[in-house]
Design a protein around this motif. Structure first.
Motif, short mmCIF file in Angstrom:
data_model
loop_
_atom_site.label_atom_id
_atom_site.label_comp_id
_atom_site.label_asym_id
_atom_site.label_seq_id
_atom_site.Cartn_x
_atom_site.Cartn_y
_atom_site.Cartn_z
N MET A 40 0.85 -1.16 0.00
CA MET A 40 0.00 0.00 0.00
C MET A 40 0.90 1.23 0.00
SD MET A 40 -2.17 0.74 3.45
CE MET A 40 -1.10 -0.32 4.39
N THR A 41 0.61 2.13 -0.89
CA THR A 41 1.36 3.38 -0.97
C THR A 41 0.39 4.53 -0.92
OG1 THR A 41 1.28 3.39 -3.37
CG2 THR A 41 3.21 2.35 -2.34
N SER A 42 0.94 5.68 -0.66
CA SER A 42 0.07 6.86 -0.63
C SER A 42 0.82 8.05 -1.20
CB SER A 42 -0.37 7.16 0.80
OG SER A 42 0.74 7.51 1.57
N SER A 43 0.08 9.01 -1.60
CA SER A 43 0.64 10.25 -2.11
C SER A 43 0.06 11.40 -1.30
CB SER A 43 0.28 10.41 -3.59
OG SER A 43 0.59 11.72 -4.00
N ALA A 44 0.91 12.10 -0.56
CA ALA A 44 0.43 13.21 0.26
C ALA A 44 -0.04 14.36 -0.63
CB ALA A 44 1.53 13.67 1.20
N PHE A 45 0.56 14.49 -1.80
CA PHE A 45 0.20 15.59 -2.69
C PHE A 45 -1.23 15.45 -3.18
CE2 PHE A 45 0.83 19.08 -5.40
CZ PHE A 45 0.26 18.78 -6.62
N HIS A 46 -1.59 14.27 -3.63
CA HIS A 46 -2.93 14.05 -4.16
C HIS A 46 -3.90 13.58 -3.08
CE1 HIS A 46 -1.72 14.66 -8.28
NE2 HIS A 46 -0.71 13.83 -8.10
N ARG A 47 -3.38 13.24 -1.90
CA ARG A 47 -4.20 12.74 -0.80
C ARG A 47 -5.03 11.54 -1.24
NH1 ARG A 47 -2.13 13.76 3.65
NH2 ARG A 47 -4.08 13.56 4.71
N THR A 48 -4.33 10.59 -1.86
CA THR A 48 -4.96 9.35 -2.26
C THR A 48 -4.25 8.19 -1.58
OG1 THR A 48 -3.58 9.10 -4.21
CG2 THR A 48 -5.69 10.22 -4.52
N ILE A 49 -4.95 7.09 -1.55
CA ILE A 49 -4.40 5.86 -1.00
C ILE A 49 -4.54 4.79 -2.06
CG2 ILE A 49 -4.68 4.08 0.77
CD1 ILE A 49 -5.88 6.25 2.57
N VAL A 50 -3.46 4.08 -2.33
CA VAL A 50 -3.49 2.97 -3.27
C VAL A 50 -3.54 1.70 -2.43
CG1 VAL A 50 -2.29 1.76 -5.12
CG2 VAL A 50 -2.20 4.27 -4.99
N LEU A 51 -4.58 0.91 -2.66
CA LEU A 51 -4.80 -0.30 -1.88
C LEU A 51 -4.57 -1.54 -2.73
CD1 LEU A 51 -8.10 0.86 -0.20
CD2 LEU A 51 -5.89 0.61 0.94
N PRO A 52 -4.20 -2.65 -2.09
CA PRO A 52 -4.06 -3.91 -2.83
C PRO A 52 -5.41 -4.37 -3.39
CG PRO A 52 -3.10 -4.08 -0.62
CD PRO A 52 -3.84 -2.78 -0.69
N ALA A 53 -5.38 -5.01 -4.55
CA ALA A 53 -6.60 -5.47 -5.21
C ALA A 53 -7.47 -6.35 -4.32
CB ALA A 53 -6.25 -6.19 -6.52
N PRO A 54 -6.90 -7.33 -3.59
CA PRO A 54 -7.77 -8.17 -2.76
C PRO A 54 -8.52 -7.39 -1.69
CG PRO A 54 -5.62 -9.20 -3.00
CD PRO A 54 -5.52 -7.82 -3.58
N VAL A 55 -7.90 -6.38 -1.12
CA VAL A 55 -8.56 -5.55 -0.10
C VAL A 55 -9.71 -4.78 -0.75
CG1 VAL A 55 -8.28 -3.60 1.48
CG2 VAL A 55 -6.53 -5.38 1.36
N CYS A 56 -9.49 -4.26 -1.94
CA CYS A 56 -10.53 -3.52 -2.64
C CYS A 56 -11.72 -4.41 -2.98
CB CYS A 56 -9.98 -2.90 -3.93
SG CYS A 56 -8.76 -1.63 -3.62
N GLU A 57 -11.44 -5.61 -3.42
CA GLU A 57 -12.52 -6.55 -3.77
C GLU A 57 -13.31 -6.93 -2.54
OE1 GLU A 57 -10.20 -9.59 -5.62
OE2 GLU A 57 -9.79 -8.35 -7.38
N GLN A 58 -12.62 -7.19 -1.43
CA GLN A 58 -13.32 -7.53 -0.19
C GLN A 58 -14.12 -6.35 0.32
OE1 GLN A 58 -10.22 -8.86 2.39
NE2 GLN A 58 -9.85 -10.74 1.24
N ALA A 59 -13.53 -5.17 0.25
CA ALA A 59 -14.23 -3.97 0.72
C ALA A 59 -15.49 -3.74 -0.10
CB ALA A 59 -13.30 -2.75 0.64
N ALA A 60 -15.40 -3.89 -1.41
CA ALA A 60 -16.57 -3.70 -2.27
C ALA A 60 -17.68 -4.69 -1.89
CB ALA A 60 -16.19 -3.86 -3.74
N ARG A 61 -17.30 -5.92 -1.65
CA ARG A 61 -18.29 -6.95 -1.29
C ARG A 61 -18.96 -6.61 0.05
NH1 ARG A 61 -15.24 -10.88 -2.44
NH2 ARG A 61 -14.34 -11.22 -0.39
N HIS A 62 -18.16 -6.23 1.04
CA HIS A 62 -18.72 -5.88 2.35
C HIS A 62 -19.53 -4.59 2.28
CE1 HIS A 62 -16.71 -9.14 4.35
NE2 HIS A 62 -15.50 -8.67 4.09
N LEU A 63 -19.06 -3.62 1.51
CA LEU A 63 -19.80 -2.37 1.38
C LEU A 63 -21.15 -2.59 0.70
CD1 LEU A 63 -16.87 0.02 0.49
CD2 LEU A 63 -18.38 0.23 2.49
N GLU A 64 -21.22 -3.56 -0.20
CA GLU A 64 -22.50 -3.88 -0.82
C GLU A 64 -23.51 -4.34 0.24
OE1 GLU A 64 -24.41 -6.47 -4.48
OE2 GLU A 64 -22.31 -6.79 -3.94
N HIS A 65 -23.04 -5.15 1.18
CA HIS A 65 -23.91 -5.58 2.28
C HIS A 65 -24.32 -4.38 3.14
CE1 HIS A 65 -23.53 -9.83 1.45
NE2 HIS A 65 -22.21 -9.71 1.41
N ALA A 66 -23.39 -3.45 3.34
CA ALA A 66 -23.70 -2.25 4.12
C ALA A 66 -24.78 -1.42 3.42
CB ALA A 66 -22.44 -1.43 4.35
#
Length: 107
Positions: free
Chosen positions: A1-27
């Motif tokens: 996981m990396t981040s850029s303070a300039f753009h204030r973004t967070i780059v996340l690993p693909a598996p975390v994003c896929e799991q988050a999307a699945r859980h957020l759908e339930h939310a």
């Protein structure tokens, strides 16, 4: 996981994003306040771009923690651990971006 303070973004690993999307759908299905925005962002991420704004990741983490609290009695322990793990990963990513950078020089 990396981040850029300039753009204030967070780059996340693909598996975390896929799991988050699945859980957020339930939310979203459980009508947890604020879950729709991060769900759309995580669902819309493709294989090349897993960069999210800090507020979106922070909102996703909060929604997943609320989902975990509301679902604690109905989820199997392993499913609850998986949900909490994703939420904490997102929260830790936000905290890492917000933590001040330490310099290596002598005082």
């Amino acid at each position: 996981m990396t981040s850029s303070a300039f753009h204030r973004t967070i780059v996340l690993p693909a598996p975390v994003c896929e799991q988050a999307a699945r859980h957020l759908e339930h939310a979203v299905q459980k009508a947890i306040d604020g879950a729709a925005t991060p769900w759309r962002a995580f669902r819309g991420a493709d294989g090349d771009d897993f960069a999210f704004s800090v507020p979106v990741v922070e909102q996703a983490a909060g929604c997943l923690l609320v989902l975990a609290a509301e679902s604690a009695q109905s989820l199997r322990p392993s499913a609850l651990r998986a949900l909490i793990s994703v939420a904490l990963h997102l929260r830790d990513a936000v905290e890492a971006v917000r933590r001040p950078t330490l310099t290596g020089g002598a005082w």
